[in-house]
Motif scaffolding. Sequence first.
Motif, PDB file in Angstrom:
ATOM      1  N   ARG A 164      49.720  58.017  29.704  1.00 51.81           N
ATOM      2  CA  ARG A 164      48.825  59.100  30.109  1.00 51.81           C
ATOM      3  C   ARG A 164      47.606  58.537  30.829  1.00 51.81           C
ATOM      4  O   ARG A 164      47.152  59.083  31.843  1.00 51.81           O
ATOM      5  CB  ARG A 164      48.395  59.915  28.899  1.00 51.81           C
ATOM      6  CG  ARG A 164      49.498  60.746  28.274  1.00 51.81           C
ATOM      7  CD  ARG A 164      49.036  61.525  27.061  1.00 51.81           C
ATOM      8  NE  ARG A 164      48.085  62.549  27.438  1.00 51.81           N
ATOM      9  CZ  ARG A 164      46.782  62.522  27.132  1.00 51.81           C
ATOM     10  NH1 ARG A 164      46.284  61.499  26.460  1.00 51.81           N
ATOM     11  NH2 ARG A 164      45.982  63.505  27.505  1.00 51.81           N
ATOM     12  N   ALA A 165      47.066  57.437  30.321  1.00 46.34           N
ATOM     13  CA  ALA A 165      45.913  56.809  30.963  1.00 46.34           C
ATOM     14  C   ALA A 165      46.276  56.302  32.357  1.00 46.34           C
ATOM     15  O   ALA A 165      45.497  56.445  33.308  1.00 46.34           O
ATOM     16  CB  ALA A 165      45.390  55.668  30.099  1.00 46.34           C
ATOM     17  N   ARG A 269      39.324  59.002  11.734  1.00 53.91           N
ATOM     18  CA  ARG A 269      39.181  57.672  12.331  1.00 53.91           C
ATOM     19  C   ARG A 269      40.396  57.310  13.178  1.00 53.91           C
ATOM     20  O   ARG A 269      40.269  56.684  14.228  1.00 53.91           O
ATOM     21  CB  ARG A 269      38.982  56.630  11.226  1.00 53.91           C
ATOM     22  CG  ARG A 269      37.646  56.718  10.507  1.00 53.91           C
ATOM     23  CD  ARG A 269      37.514  55.630   9.461  1.00 53.91           C
ATOM     24  NE  ARG A 269      36.216  55.662   8.818  1.00 53.91           N
ATOM     25  CZ  ARG A 269      36.002  55.942   7.546  1.00 53.91           C
ATOM     26  NH1 ARG A 269      37.023  56.212   6.743  1.00 53.91           N
ATOM     27  NH2 ARG A 269      34.784  55.947   7.048  1.00 53.91           N
ATOM     28  N   ALA A 270      41.583  57.681  12.700  1.00 54.57           N
ATOM     29  CA  ALA A 270      42.805  57.335  13.425  1.00 54.57           C
ATOM     30  C   ALA A 270      42.941  58.105  14.722  1.00 54.57           C
ATOM     31  O   ALA A 270      43.692  57.696  15.615  1.00 54.57           O
ATOM     32  CB  ALA A 270      44.023  57.600  12.541  1.00 54.57           C
ATOM     33  N   LEU A 271      42.216  59.223  14.864  1.00 52.54           N
ATOM     34  CA  LEU A 271      42.323  60.034  16.070  1.00 52.54           C
ATOM     35  C   LEU A 271      41.372  59.568  17.165  1.00 52.54           C
ATOM     36  O   LEU A 271      41.055  60.324  18.079  1.00 52.54           O
ATOM     37  CB  LEU A 271      42.076  61.511  15.740  1.00 52.54           C
ATOM     38  CG  LEU A 271      43.216  62.199  14.987  1.00 52.54           C
ATOM     39  CD1 LEU A 271      42.832  63.624  14.604  1.00 52.54           C
ATOM     40  CD2 LEU A 271      44.488  62.206  15.835  1.00 52.54           C
ATOM     41  N   GLY A 272      40.957  58.318  17.099  1.00 56.46           N
ATOM     42  CA  GLY A 272      40.225  57.753  18.226  1.00 56.46           C
ATOM     43  C   GLY A 272      41.064  57.764  19.488  1.00 56.46           C
ATOM     44  O   GLY A 272      40.551  57.693  20.604  1.00 56.46           O
ATOM     45  N   ARG A 273      42.372  57.838  19.324  1.00 58.97           N
ATOM     46  CA  ARG A 273      43.287  58.085  20.436  1.00 58.97           C
ATOM     47  C   ARG A 273      44.245  59.185  19.990  1.00 58.97           C
ATOM     48  O   ARG A 273      44.532  59.320  18.796  1.00 58.97           O
ATOM     49  CB  ARG A 273      44.060  56.826  20.814  1.00 58.97           C
ATOM     50  CG  ARG A 273      44.933  56.283  19.715  1.00 58.97           C
ATOM     51  CD  ARG A 273      45.553  54.948  20.124  1.00 58.97           C
ATOM     52  NE  ARG A 273      46.322  54.363  19.037  1.00 58.97           N
ATOM     53  CZ  ARG A 273      47.648  54.291  19.025  1.00 58.97           C
ATOM     54  NH1 ARG A 273      48.347  54.811  20.016  1.00 58.97           N
ATOM     55  NH2 ARG A 273      48.272  53.719  18.019  1.00 58.97           N
ATOM     56  N   PRO A 274      44.756  60.013  20.912  1.00 61.44           N
ATOM     57  CA  PRO A 274      45.647  61.114  20.522  1.00 61.44           C
ATOM     58  C   PRO A 274      46.874  60.601  19.779  1.00 61.44           C
ATOM     59  O   PRO A 274      47.407  59.534  20.073  1.00 61.44           O
ATOM     60  CB  PRO A 274      46.030  61.745  21.866  1.00 61.44           C
ATOM     61  CG  PRO A 274      44.912  61.393  22.789  1.00 61.44           C
ATOM     62  CD  PRO A 274      44.466  60.023  22.359  1.00 61.44           C
ATOM     63  N   ALA A 275      47.328  61.369  18.812  1.00 62.23           N
ATOM     64  CA  ALA A 275      48.463  60.953  17.996  1.00 62.23           C
ATOM     65  C   ALA A 275      49.199  62.178  17.474  1.00 62.23           C
ATOM     66  O   ALA A 275      48.636  63.267  17.357  1.00 62.23           O
ATOM     67  CB  ALA A 275      48.004  60.085  16.828  1.00 62.23           C
ATOM     68  N   ARG A 307      47.463  69.861  21.251  1.00 62.95           N
ATOM     69  CA  ARG A 307      48.054  70.246  22.538  1.00 62.95           C
ATOM     70  C   ARG A 307      49.459  69.671  22.623  1.00 62.95           C
ATOM     71  O   ARG A 307      49.780  68.673  21.981  1.00 62.95           O
ATOM     72  CB  ARG A 307      47.212  69.738  23.702  1.00 62.95           C
ATOM     73  CG  ARG A 307      47.138  68.228  23.846  1.00 62.95           C
ATOM     74  CD  ARG A 307      46.217  67.833  24.984  1.00 62.95           C
ATOM     75  NE  ARG A 307      46.158  66.409  25.194  1.00 62.95           N
ATOM     76  CZ  ARG A 307      45.401  65.579  24.488  1.00 62.95           C
ATOM     77  NH1 ARG A 307      44.652  66.043  23.511  1.00 62.95           N
ATOM     78  NH2 ARG A 307      45.402  64.287  24.757  1.00 62.95           N
ATOM     79  N   ARG A 308      50.278  70.318  23.410  1.00 63.75           N
ATOM     80  CA  ARG A 308      51.659  69.875  23.589  1.00 63.75           C
ATOM     81  C   ARG A 308      51.762  69.022  24.844  1.00 63.75           C
ATOM     82  O   ARG A 308      51.267  69.397  25.914  1.00 63.75           O
ATOM     83  CB  ARG A 308      52.605  71.079  23.685  1.00 63.75           C
ATOM     84  CG  ARG A 308      54.073  70.682  23.808  1.00 63.75           C
ATOM     85  CD  ARG A 308      54.977  71.898  23.698  1.00 63.75           C
ATOM     86  NE  ARG A 308      54.926  72.454  22.353  1.00 63.75           N
ATOM     87  CZ  ARG A 308      55.653  72.010  21.339  1.00 63.75           C
ATOM     88  NH1 ARG A 308      56.467  70.974  21.501  1.00 63.75           N
ATOM     89  NH2 ARG A 308      55.565  72.582  20.159  1.00 63.75           N
ATOM     90  N   VAL A 309      52.408  67.861  24.715  1.00 64.32           N
ATOM     91  CA  VAL A 309      52.684  66.970  25.843  1.00 64.32           C
ATOM     92  C   VAL A 309      54.187  66.733  25.859  1.00 64.32           C
ATOM     93  O   VAL A 309      54.714  65.955  25.051  1.00 64.32           O
ATOM     94  CB  VAL A 309      51.915  65.637  25.713  1.00 64.32           C
ATOM     95  CG1 VAL A 309      52.237  64.730  26.895  1.00 64.32           C
ATOM     96  CG2 VAL A 309      50.417  65.885  25.616  1.00 64.32           C
ATOM     97  N   GLY A 310      54.897  67.420  26.743  1.00 63.52           N
ATOM     98  CA  GLY A 310      56.352  67.340  26.739  1.00 63.52           C
ATOM     99  C   GLY A 310      56.894  67.933  25.454  1.00 63.52           C
ATOM    100  O   GLY A 310      56.596  69.074  25.092  1.00 63.52           O
ATOM    101  N   ARG A 311      57.655  67.145  24.719  1.00 64.29           N
ATOM    102  CA  ARG A 311      58.237  67.606  23.459  1.00 64.29           C
ATOM    103  C   ARG A 311      57.372  67.240  22.255  1.00 64.29           C
ATOM    104  O   ARG A 311      57.739  67.515  21.115  1.00 64.29           O
ATOM    105  CB  ARG A 311      59.638  67.004  23.301  1.00 64.29           C
ATOM    106  CG  ARG A 311      60.603  67.403  24.403  1.00 64.29           C
ATOM    107  CD  ARG A 311      61.927  66.673  24.291  1.00 64.29           C
ATOM    108  NE  ARG A 311      62.614  66.997  23.052  1.00 64.29           N
ATOM    109  CZ  ARG A 311      63.775  66.439  22.691  1.00 64.29           C
ATOM    110  NH1 ARG A 311      64.337  65.538  23.482  1.00 64.29           N
ATOM    111  NH2 ARG A 311      64.348  66.779  21.551  1.00 64.29           N
ATOM    112  N   ARG A 312      56.247  66.604  22.493  1.00 64.62           N
ATOM    113  CA  ARG A 312      55.384  66.161  21.406  1.00 64.62           C
ATOM    114  C   ARG A 312      54.169  67.058  21.262  1.00 64.62           C
ATOM    115  O   ARG A 312      53.676  67.625  22.244  1.00 64.62           O
ATOM    116  CB  ARG A 312      54.903  64.725  21.645  1.00 64.62           C
ATOM    117  CG  ARG A 312      55.977  63.675  21.554  1.00 64.62           C
ATOM    118  CD  ARG A 312      55.423  62.341  22.001  1.00 64.62           C
ATOM    119  NE  ARG A 312      56.391  61.276  21.807  1.00 64.62           N
ATOM    120  CZ  ARG A 312      56.430  60.497  20.742  1.00 64.62           C
ATOM    121  NH1 ARG A 312      55.549  60.658  19.775  1.00 64.62           N
ATOM    122  NH2 ARG A 312      57.335  59.549  20.633  1.00 64.62           N
TER     123      ARG A 312
END
Length: 350
Positions: A164-165, A269-275, A307-312
Amino acid sequence: MIRIQLDEPTLARTRIAISPLWETVCGLYLLARHGDAQPWPYAAWGRQARRVLTEVPAATPARLYLTASPWLPDFLSPVPPTAAPSIEEELAGLRATDPDTVEEQLRRWPGGELPAWLRPFRDDPSGALDRLADGLEAYWVAAMAPFWGRMRAALDEEVLHRARALAADGPDALLADLHDRVRWQRPTLTLVKSNEQSFQVADQRLLLIPLIFSRGALVCSAEHPEVVAVSYQARGAAVLADDGPAPPPETGTDRLAVLVGRGRAAVLRALGRPASTAGLAATLGLAPSTVSEHLGALLAAGVVNRRRVGRRVLYGLEPAGLALVSLLDVTVAPGDAALTGDDPVTARAS
């Protein structure tokens, strides 16, 4: 330092891949460096891997990577053939290595005379590669496969985040944010290592390979005619911990946990990046149902988004959530600090 000068066509073709074989090799380097005292979060895996190398005779050829010199010919861990190959596909590629490729790389061995561990590949390249692949396969089944589900979930999250980046901001932004031991100053990509080397890459493809075990070695492979491959430490190595995430320091008060609870603090804390829910569960060592419950409460509070990204379905921090973490989270997990040390082993110099 290894300094790799990249031209524009190579930079524009930057891609990301997962490699079970590279994970296996760098895990063996980690064993070679730390022996029976593997650092967090590798301790449980290290105990299992050591037992396999000691008690499973079929895995004995894999011990080659424990005794190899810091420089390793590229043919012993080839570039992954696809973006997400299986270990079987990569071992098939290892077996199928052209003997002429083996001979050419061994001919450039630094210092002249080959060491004993490399001579079988000179004398009988096909037979030696078959034996090594058999040993790696046996080692994988007993030492890596039990952990691979968790590792793969973390790596999938890493690849999605980086892809994504790359799509949104381009290769410059991606390379500038990989890791503190991988530095980008156009047109040079610098790997912070103990040896000194520089080379230019023209009209090829840059392949980035995130590794849970990159602490074992920061790897660069430049022998492939179309690809220069570079590994880096993926986030999410905590999935290997047998006791969950690294505990916070005993001194001081975890103010974020006091406010929202330990479980929700860990999720924030773990959501510093999308997951995804599954990725968070694997990273934090929690049940997916528990993570879902925490996410539901945090969504209701307006501190995370979905948010939805493709199937995730991915979760990330809202500005309010980011402010909470920034203002109240004053500790650094021991595992994060452990992953920024000096490179213990140079896997190979191309």
